[in-house]
Design a protein around this motif. Structure first.
Motif, mmCIF file in Angstrom:
data_model
loop_
_atom_site.group_PDB
_atom_site.id
_atom_site.type_symbol
_atom_site.label_atom_id
_atom_site.label_comp_id
_atom_site.label_asym_id
_atom_site.label_seq_id
_atom_site.Cartn_x
_atom_site.Cartn_y
_atom_site.Cartn_z
ATOM 1 N N GLU A 81 0.917 14.639 12.349
ATOM 2 C CA GLU A 81 0.112 13.449 12.654
ATOM 3 C C GLU A 81 -0.737 13.076 11.451
ATOM 4 O O GLU A 81 -0.845 11.920 11.057
ATOM 5 N N LEU A 82 -1.318 14.135 10.874
ATOM 6 C CA LEU A 82 -2.156 13.943 9.709
ATOM 7 C C LEU A 82 -1.360 13.302 8.575
ATOM 8 O O LEU A 82 -1.829 12.396 7.886
ATOM 9 N N TRP A 83 -0.157 13.780 8.434
ATOM 10 C CA TRP A 83 0.728 13.258 7.411
ATOM 11 C C TRP A 83 0.969 11.766 7.627
ATOM 12 O O TRP A 83 0.968 10.969 6.685
ATOM 13 N N ASP A 84 1.139 11.393 8.879
ATOM 14 C CA ASP A 84 1.326 9.987 9.210
ATOM 15 C C ASP A 84 0.109 9.171 8.787
ATOM 16 O O ASP A 84 0.227 8.099 8.196
ATOM 17 N N ILE A 85 -1.061 9.698 9.118
ATOM 18 C CA ILE A 85 -2.288 9.001 8.744
ATOM 19 C C ILE A 85 -2.320 8.768 7.243
ATOM 20 O O ILE A 85 -2.542 7.650 6.773
ATOM 21 N N LEU A 86 -2.065 9.835 6.504
ATOM 22 C CA LEU A 86 -2.143 9.718 5.046
ATOM 23 C C LEU A 86 -1.088 8.769 4.507
ATOM 24 O O LEU A 86 -1.349 7.979 3.607
ATOM 25 N N ASN A 87 0.096 8.841 5.096
ATOM 26 C CA ASN A 87 1.122 7.915 4.640
ATOM 27 C C ASN A 87 0.734 6.481 4.950
ATOM 28 O O ASN A 87 1.018 5.565 4.179
ATOM 29 N N GLY A 88 0.071 6.283 6.087
ATOM 30 C CA GLY A 88 -0.415 4.954 6.425
ATOM 31 C C GLY A 88 -1.385 4.450 5.366
ATOM 32 O O GLY A 88 -1.287 3.311 4.899
ATOM 33 N N GLU A 89 -2.309 5.333 4.964
ATOM 34 C CA GLU A 89 -3.275 4.964 3.930
ATOM 35 C C GLU A 89 -2.555 4.582 2.642
ATOM 36 O O GLU A 89 -2.858 3.580 2.004
ATOM 37 N N LEU A 90 -1.595 5.421 2.292
ATOM 38 C CA LEU A 90 -0.843 5.161 1.069
ATOM 39 C C LEU A 90 -0.129 3.821 1.149
ATOM 40 O O LEU A 90 -0.154 3.030 0.203
ATOM 41 N N ALA A 91 0.492 3.560 2.293
ATOM 42 C CA ALA A 91 1.230 2.315 2.460
ATOM 43 C C ALA A 91 0.305 1.118 2.283
ATOM 44 O O ALA A 91 0.643 0.141 1.614
ATOM 45 N N THR A 92 -0.890 1.239 2.874
ATOM 46 C CA THR A 92 -1.866 0.162 2.737
ATOM 47 C C THR A 92 -2.201 -0.083 1.275
ATOM 48 O O THR A 92 -2.227 -1.223 0.808
ATOM 49 N N MET A 93 -2.460 0.994 0.569
ATOM 50 C CA MET A 93 -2.792 0.865 -0.846
ATOM 51 C C MET A 93 -1.637 0.256 -1.624
ATOM 52 O O MET A 93 -1.827 -0.631 -2.460
ATOM 53 N N ASP A 94 -0.452 0.750 -1.352
ATOM 54 C CA ASP A 94 0.709 0.236 -2.072
ATOM 55 C C ASP A 94 0.883 -1.254 -1.817
ATOM 56 O O ASP A 94 1.156 -2.029 -2.736
ATOM 57 N N GLN A 95 0.668 -1.630 -0.560
ATOM 58 C CA GLN A 95 0.804 -3.044 -0.218
ATOM 59 C C GLN A 95 -0.226 -3.875 -0.974
ATOM 60 O O GLN A 95 0.089 -4.922 -1.540
ATOM 61 N N ARG A 96 -1.451 -3.372 -1.010
ATOM 62 C CA ARG A 96 -2.492 -4.084 -1.737
ATOM 63 C C ARG A 96 -2.127 -4.246 -3.201
ATOM 64 O O ARG A 96 -2.307 -5.297 -3.789
ATOM 65 N N ILE A 97 -1.625 -3.167 -3.764
ATOM 66 C CA ILE A 97 -1.238 -3.203 -5.168
ATOM 67 C C ILE A 97 -0.167 -4.268 -5.373
ATOM 68 O O ILE A 97 -0.229 -5.072 -6.306
ATOM 69 N N ASP A 98 0.800 -4.283 -4.493
ATOM 70 C CA ASP A 98 1.872 -5.269 -4.619
ATOM 71 C C ASP A 98 1.318 -6.677 -4.576
ATOM 72 O O ASP A 98 1.677 -7.532 -5.384
ATOM 73 N N GLU A 99 0.424 -6.904 -3.618
ATOM 74 C CA GLU A 99 -0.145 -8.251 -3.493
ATOM 75 C C GLU A 99 -0.944 -8.612 -4.725
ATOM 76 O O GLU A 99 -0.860 -9.731 -5.234
#
Lengths: 114, 114
Positions: A81-99
């Motif tokens: 579950e924790l891993w999911d949370i962290l991956n979610g955070e990463l995804a958010t950051m990656d998306q921001r970077i892309d934008e």
DNA sequence: TTAAAGCTTGACATCGATGGAAAGGTCAAA
DNA sequence: TTTGACCTTTCCATCGATGTCAAGCTTTAA
């Protein structure tokens, strides 16, 4: 050790150390004075907390992450579950970077236009 | 157009549109009512503002960026400075990503450890 | 014994984007 | 003319990490 020493050794203000304790990131015992007592591990923990905060995680997420980061024999599912949370955070950051990258490219286009 | 129409057409609350105006991101004229009057360009501008906000820029930075993004005949030096600002933002984001990546890797190590 | 340094709690401030409510002016349709 | 939709300004709230100040207790050094 008392809060002042921990503050000196970590470079983090006493105010923040109390805050971290209130957020459940640091565990303390109290002397008969009411003074907080931190043990040696706290020095490492504070460093980990600062690193995770700098990485953009919230204290709430960090609270979940810490026991794992401390190597305390993690339950597998819980860590998943924790891993999911962290991956979610990463995804958010990656998306921001892309934008941001897109915005920059768009702007670069304007700037390049004679 | 009035603020309600702009709100409907952009999906941005009237409250925010007034805020953007107060921040100097939108220019309006006032009718004898005192009602704000937005012209067509604002629809595009609002979209640009939203995109830049989503990208993590502050309204203050966006205020500097917008005239350029609008293609208003930019002064070279000014745009160079702007370029620096944007690159700074990018660098900050990249750094955050790196740190987060490190934290994730560190955690992955813990998680992988049987 | 006293002054200084360290500790406690509690309360309030900050920044930035956003929501919301209150109180009141304007306008169009019925 | 009344109702309802739309507009105005002003003020207050939020979240989260952090600073700061005050009032009061404890410990230590002089």
């Amino acid at each position: 050790m008392l809060i002042g020493e921990l503050s000196r050794r970590t470079g983090v203000s006493a105010r923040l150390l109390r805050y971290y304790e209130a957020q459940g990131l640091l565990h303390t015992s109290r002397g008969p004075n009411g003074y907080r007592h931190f043990d040696e591990d706290c020095v490492v923990t504070v460093r980990q907390v600062r690193a995770l905060l700098r990485a953009g995680l919230s204290t709430e997420v960090i609270r979940s992450v810490l026991p794992c980061a401390r190597g305390e024999r993690p339950d597998i599912e819980w860590c998943a579950e924790l891993w999911d949370i962290l991956n979610g955070e990463l995804a958010t950051m990656d998306q921001r970077i892309d934008e941001l990258q897109s915005s920059r490219d768009a702007l670069a286009g304007f700037l390049a236009r004679p």
